[in-house]
Design a protein around this motif. Structure first.
Motif, PDB file in Angstrom:
ATOM      1  N   ALA A  86       0.825  -1.208   0.000  1.00 27.45           N
ATOM      2  CA  ALA A  86       0.000   0.000   0.000  1.00 27.45           C
ATOM      3  C   ALA A  86       0.858   1.258   0.000  1.00 27.45           C
ATOM      4  CB  ALA A  86      -0.934   0.002   1.216  1.00 27.45           C
ATOM      5  N   ILE A  87       2.094   1.145   0.500  1.00 31.74           N
ATOM      6  CA  ILE A  87       3.012   2.284   0.514  1.00 31.74           C
ATOM      7  C   ILE A  87       3.927   2.261  -0.700  1.00 31.74           C
ATOM      8  CG2 ILE A  87       4.854   3.448   1.793  1.00 31.74           C
ATOM      9  CD1 ILE A  87       3.694   2.288   4.339  1.00 31.74           C
ATOM     10  N   ASN A  88       4.608   1.128  -0.941  1.00 32.02           N
ATOM     11  CA  ASN A  88       5.602   1.129  -2.016  1.00 32.02           C
ATOM     12  C   ASN A  88       4.980   1.123  -3.409  1.00 32.02           C
ATOM     13  OD1 ASN A  88       5.118  -1.664  -2.732  1.00 32.02           O
ATOM     14  ND2 ASN A  88       6.431  -2.269  -1.008  1.00 32.02           N
ATOM     15  N   HIS A  89       3.657   0.946  -3.457  1.00 31.81           N
ATOM     16  CA  HIS A  89       2.942   1.091  -4.724  1.00 31.81           C
ATOM     17  C   HIS A  89       3.248   2.437  -5.371  1.00 31.81           C
ATOM     18  CE1 HIS A  89      -0.523   1.153  -7.506  1.00 31.81           C
ATOM     19  NE2 HIS A  89      -0.747   2.378  -7.062  1.00 31.81           N
ATOM     20  N   ASP A  90       3.475   3.458  -4.545  1.00 29.90           N
ATOM     21  CA  ASP A  90       3.653   4.824  -5.064  1.00 29.90           C
ATOM     22  C   ASP A  90       5.049   5.098  -5.599  1.00 29.90           C
ATOM     23  OD1 ASP A  90       1.027   6.016  -4.518  1.00 29.90           O
ATOM     24  OD2 ASP A  90       1.538   5.624  -2.434  1.00 29.90           O
ATOM     25  N   PHE A  91       6.045   4.316  -5.174  1.00 33.54           N
ATOM     26  CA  PHE A  91       7.386   4.604  -5.691  1.00 33.54           C
ATOM     27  C   PHE A  91       8.029   3.397  -6.361  1.00 33.54           C
ATOM     28  CE2 PHE A  91       7.795   3.877  -1.059  1.00 33.54           C
ATOM     29  CZ  PHE A  91       8.607   2.748  -1.045  1.00 33.54           C
ATOM     30  N   ALA A  92       7.223   2.379  -6.679  1.00 32.80           N
ATOM     31  CA  ALA A  92       7.761   1.198  -7.357  1.00 32.80           C
ATOM     32  C   ALA A  92       8.329   1.572  -8.723  1.00 32.80           C
ATOM     33  CB  ALA A  92       6.675   0.136  -7.500  1.00 32.80           C
ATOM     34  N   LEU A  93       7.709   2.554  -9.366  1.00 29.41           N
ATOM     35  CA  LEU A  93       8.179   3.025 -10.673  1.00 29.41           C
ATOM     36  C   LEU A  93       8.380   4.529 -10.627  1.00 29.41           C
ATOM     37  CD1 LEU A  93       5.699   1.018 -12.961  1.00 29.41           C
ATOM     38  CD2 LEU A  93       8.085   0.441 -12.472  1.00 29.41           C
ATOM     39  N   GLU A  94       9.279   5.022 -11.465  1.00 25.87           N
ATOM     40  CA  GLU A  94       9.487   6.463 -11.545  1.00 25.87           C
ATOM     41  C   GLU A  94       8.219   7.126 -12.070  1.00 25.87           C
ATOM     42  OE1 GLU A  94      13.099   8.145 -13.099  1.00 25.87           O
ATOM     43  OE2 GLU A  94      14.050   6.160 -13.105  1.00 25.87           O
ATOM     44  N   GLY A  95       7.971   8.340 -11.607  1.00 23.79           N
ATOM     45  CA  GLY A  95       6.787   9.049 -12.071  1.00 23.79           C
ATOM     46  C   GLY A  95       6.270  10.006 -11.028  1.00 23.79           C
ATOM     47  N   GLU A  96       5.060  10.489 -11.247  1.00 23.11           N
ATOM     48  CA  GLU A  96       4.454  11.514 -10.401  1.00 23.11           C
ATOM     49  C   GLU A  96       4.289  11.047  -8.952  1.00 23.11           C
ATOM     50  OE1 GLU A  96       0.115  12.675 -10.766  1.00 23.11           O
ATOM     51  OE2 GLU A  96       1.044  14.381 -11.791  1.00 23.11           O
ATOM     52  N   SER A  97       3.886   9.788  -8.776  1.00 18.26           N
ATOM     53  CA  SER A  97       3.661   9.292  -7.420  1.00 18.26           C
ATOM     54  C   SER A  97       4.965   9.177  -6.639  1.00 18.26           C
ATOM     55  CB  SER A  97       2.953   7.935  -7.464  1.00 18.26           C
ATOM     56  OG  SER A  97       1.628   8.079  -7.904  1.00 18.26           O
ATOM     57  N   ARG A  98       6.041   8.726  -7.314  1.00 19.61           N
ATOM     58  CA  ARG A  98       7.332   8.666  -6.625  1.00 19.61           C
ATOM     59  C   ARG A  98       7.787  10.066  -6.238  1.00 19.61           C
ATOM     60  NH1 ARG A  98      12.742   5.614  -8.803  1.00 19.61           N
ATOM     61  NH2 ARG A  98      11.523   3.756  -8.225  1.00 19.61           N
ATOM     62  N   THR A  99       7.596  11.015  -7.128  1.00 20.09           N
ATOM     63  CA  THR A  99       7.967  12.401  -6.824  1.00 20.09           C
ATOM     64  C   THR A  99       7.179  12.923  -5.623  1.00 20.09           C
ATOM     65  OG1 THR A  99       8.517  12.847  -9.136  1.00 20.09           O
ATOM     66  CG2 THR A  99       8.072  14.756  -7.733  1.00 20.09           C
ATOM     67  N   ALA A 100       5.886  12.603  -5.574  1.00 18.91           N
ATOM     68  CA  ALA A 100       5.054  13.036  -4.442  1.00 18.91           C
ATOM     69  C   ALA A 100       5.571  12.419  -3.143  1.00 18.91           C
ATOM     70  CB  ALA A 100       3.599  12.646  -4.684  1.00 18.91           C
ATOM     71  N   HIS A 101       5.941  11.154  -3.201  1.00 19.15           N
ATOM     72  CA  HIS A 101       6.473  10.487  -2.009  1.00 19.15           C
ATOM     73  C   HIS A 101       7.773  11.163  -1.557  1.00 19.15           C
ATOM     74  CE1 HIS A 101       6.640   7.007   0.721  1.00 19.15           C
ATOM     75  NE2 HIS A 101       7.945   7.148   0.614  1.00 19.15           N
ATOM     76  N   GLN A 102       8.622  11.494  -2.492  1.00 20.06           N
ATOM     77  CA  GLN A 102       9.878  12.181  -2.163  1.00 20.06           C
ATOM     78  C   GLN A 102       9.603  13.537  -1.519  1.00 20.06           C
ATOM     79  OE1 GLN A 102      11.428  11.987  -6.160  1.00 20.06           O
ATOM     80  NE2 GLN A 102      12.858  10.331  -5.658  1.00 20.06           N
ATOM     81  N   ARG A 103       8.609  14.242  -2.018  1.00 15.69           N
ATOM     82  CA  ARG A 103       8.266  15.549  -1.450  1.00 15.69           C
ATOM     83  C   ARG A 103       7.727  15.414  -0.030  1.00 15.69           C
ATOM     84  NH1 ARG A 103       5.237  17.980  -6.856  1.00 15.69           N
ATOM     85  NH2 ARG A 103       7.119  18.825  -7.860  1.00 15.69           N
TER      86      ARG A 103
END
Length: 512
Positions: A86-103
């Protein structure tokens, strides 16, 4: 000696007291969390966590998003970043969701909790269950954070020699020892009350009590042999199917009261990290309430005590709220994206909501004056959430009748008042006072849609601790509540609880 306020390239190490006052520990992010109703179905059918993964992940993700909406800061065990889909779903691949997680990491909205590690990207101990693809994505996510940003990471201590002896000792004292003490104290509770609260039939209460005695004896034996009392060890003996990996989450229906014991062990574990960090756990819907532990405890640093019966009564009295113009809400919070959550946290509506709640918890005695503003800000926040969902065509709007629910627990008694949308109800579920911690409890504030929807946006936070001086004050409070217009006794003692979950393993310091 490491300066806790110095930064290590990517990371800024902080101590527990440097967390924000509104920081929470989201219980549902544990990689074993299952709502009580689903846990019982799993056990009856012999299913594993993976076999109910789709349904479970939807609920976990909704709770994850709620925690980021309703709290200024969320502390997450570092293992959950790479082991929880449920958490790593957002940064498994590069993209908008990974960027949001980084922010969210760089802004301090998300704070990793480190056990032995000194860096969030550090390889975990060999014994720790690891999802390699999730860990690789986690490392890549951290590596991609701009060089000017820092990730705040919390640990019990950053001081000491290269062996980190002080951190190990503080972790033993603050995490593992309290867990063992709570487990070993289960048979000192009122067994009839405990059985009722976890859903054991009255005729089975004695048998349940004997099973608890077996758990206590097993735990005591571990302590005498100087072995760590950790949840995984107790799971192996009393909950999990023989020969299975604990992380697989396959629970044995042949073990007496496996579902109820799982919920109890999980509740004890869940509150430990929050206590150790001096913050409150964010309790998911369908999780056992802390009142089940019948404990006398000090207030967390984020809230004060309510000690006067009259003042406690004001929390349950009818509140007046402005008429709500917006009559829609997203039908599911997880229809949003993590980028939506990031954008929401940048709005004036979100910041106003967080400030209003912070003012309320800073002075719970002024509840009558401040709860209306919290409600107003909550309504405004909901409008922002709906607008974000509409932008992506994911709104699926549902009718919305927002209400405020105040839940006051004292010992084994629970009083609930619901007001808003031209409705006011107050009910009590009262069980006998218990010897241990019978005059302590808490006040929880819930903001929700009166029309139930499990994955809709809602808010549930503990806003104060309760401490009554004697049974006389308790009786006075009970009499005052019963005099409220429309008061009714809730049916059945089981109304005081539902069910819960969390994680633990083993090394030099066992895994937490």
């Amino acid at each position: 000696m490491t300066d806790v306020n110095s930064s290590d390239g990517l990371m800024t190490p902080i101590r527990p007291e440097q967390l924000e006052p509104g920081a929470v520990i989201a219980q549902s992010l544990d990689n074993q969390w299952v709502p009580a109703r689903l846990a019982k179905v799993m056990i009856a059918r012999g299913q594993s966590l993976d076999q109910v993964g789709r349904q479970r992940n939807q609920e976990v993700r909704a709770e994850y998003f709620r925690s980021l909406i309703n709290a200024s800061q969320v502390v997450i065990n570092r293992a959950y970043f790479y082991n929880n889909d449920a958490i790593n779903h957002d940064f498994a691949l590069e993209g908008e969701s990974r960027t949001a997680h980084q922010r969210l990491l760089a802004s301090g909205a998300i704070v990793p909790f480190l056990l032995n590690e000194r860096h969030p990207a550090e390889e975990p101990p060999a014994h720790l269950h690891l999802r390699r693809d999730g860990f690789t994505a986690w490392q890549e996510t951290l590596a991609g954070i701009p060089a000017t940003d820092r990730v705040r990471c919390v640990r019990m201590s950053w001081d000491g020699t290269s062996g980190d002896q002080e951190n190990r000792e503080r972790t033993r004292v603050r995490l593992f020892q309290p867990f063992a003490e709570k487990v070993q104290g289960l048979t000192a509770k009122d067994i009839d009350v405990l059985a009722a609260q976890v859903g054991v039939d009255r005729q089975d209460a004695d048998r349940f009590g004997r099973r608890l005695g077996e758990i206590v004896a097993f735990s005591n034996d571990l302590s005498v042999r100087r072995e760590s009392v950790v949840r995984n060890t107790l799971y192996e003996e009393f909950v999990s199917a023989p020969g299975t990996n604990i992380a697989e989450g396959r629970y044995d229906r042949g073990k007496p009261f496996a579902a109820e014991i799982k919920q109890l062990l999980d509740l004890i574990y869940n509150v430990n990290l929050a206590d150790a960090l001096g913050r409150y756990p964010l309790t998911p819907v369908g999780s056992l309430r802390r009142v089940v532990l019948q404990e006398a405890r000090e207030a967390r640093s984020t809230a004060g005590f309510v000690e006067d019966p009259e003042q406690l009564l004001t929390l349950l009295r009818r509140q007046s709220f402005a008429a709500v113009q917006d009559q829609l809400t997203p039908s599911a919070v997880n229809a949003l994206s993590l980028q939506d959550i990031w954008r929401l946290r940048q709005t004036s509506a979100w910041n106003g909501y967080i400030r209003a709640f912070g003012d309320l918890t800073a002075d719970p005695g002024a509840f009558q004056d401040s709860v209306g503003l919290v409600f107003d800000r909550y309504v405004g926040l909901n409008a922002e959430i709906l607008e974000l969902a509409r932008e992506h065509g994911r709104a699926r709007p549902a009718p919305w009748r927002p209400v405020v629910e105040v839940v006051v627990t004292v010992g084994a008694a629970v009083f609930t008042a619901v007001s808003g949308n031209d409705v006011w109800e107050v009910a009590g579920s009262v069980l006998p006072l218990t010897v241990s911690g019978s005059l302590t409890g808490s006040v929880q504030l819930v903001l929700r849609n009166r029309i139930a929807g499990r994955q809709q946006q809602r808010f549930a936070r503990e806003i104060a601790a309760v401490r009554l001086a004697s049974e006389r004050e308790w009786a006075q409070f009970h009499d005052l509540v019963r005099q409220l217009p429309g008061y009714r006794d809730a049916a059945g003692p089981g109304a005081t609880g539902t069910a819960s979950t969390t994680t633990q393993d083993n090394e030099d310091l066992p895994e937490y």
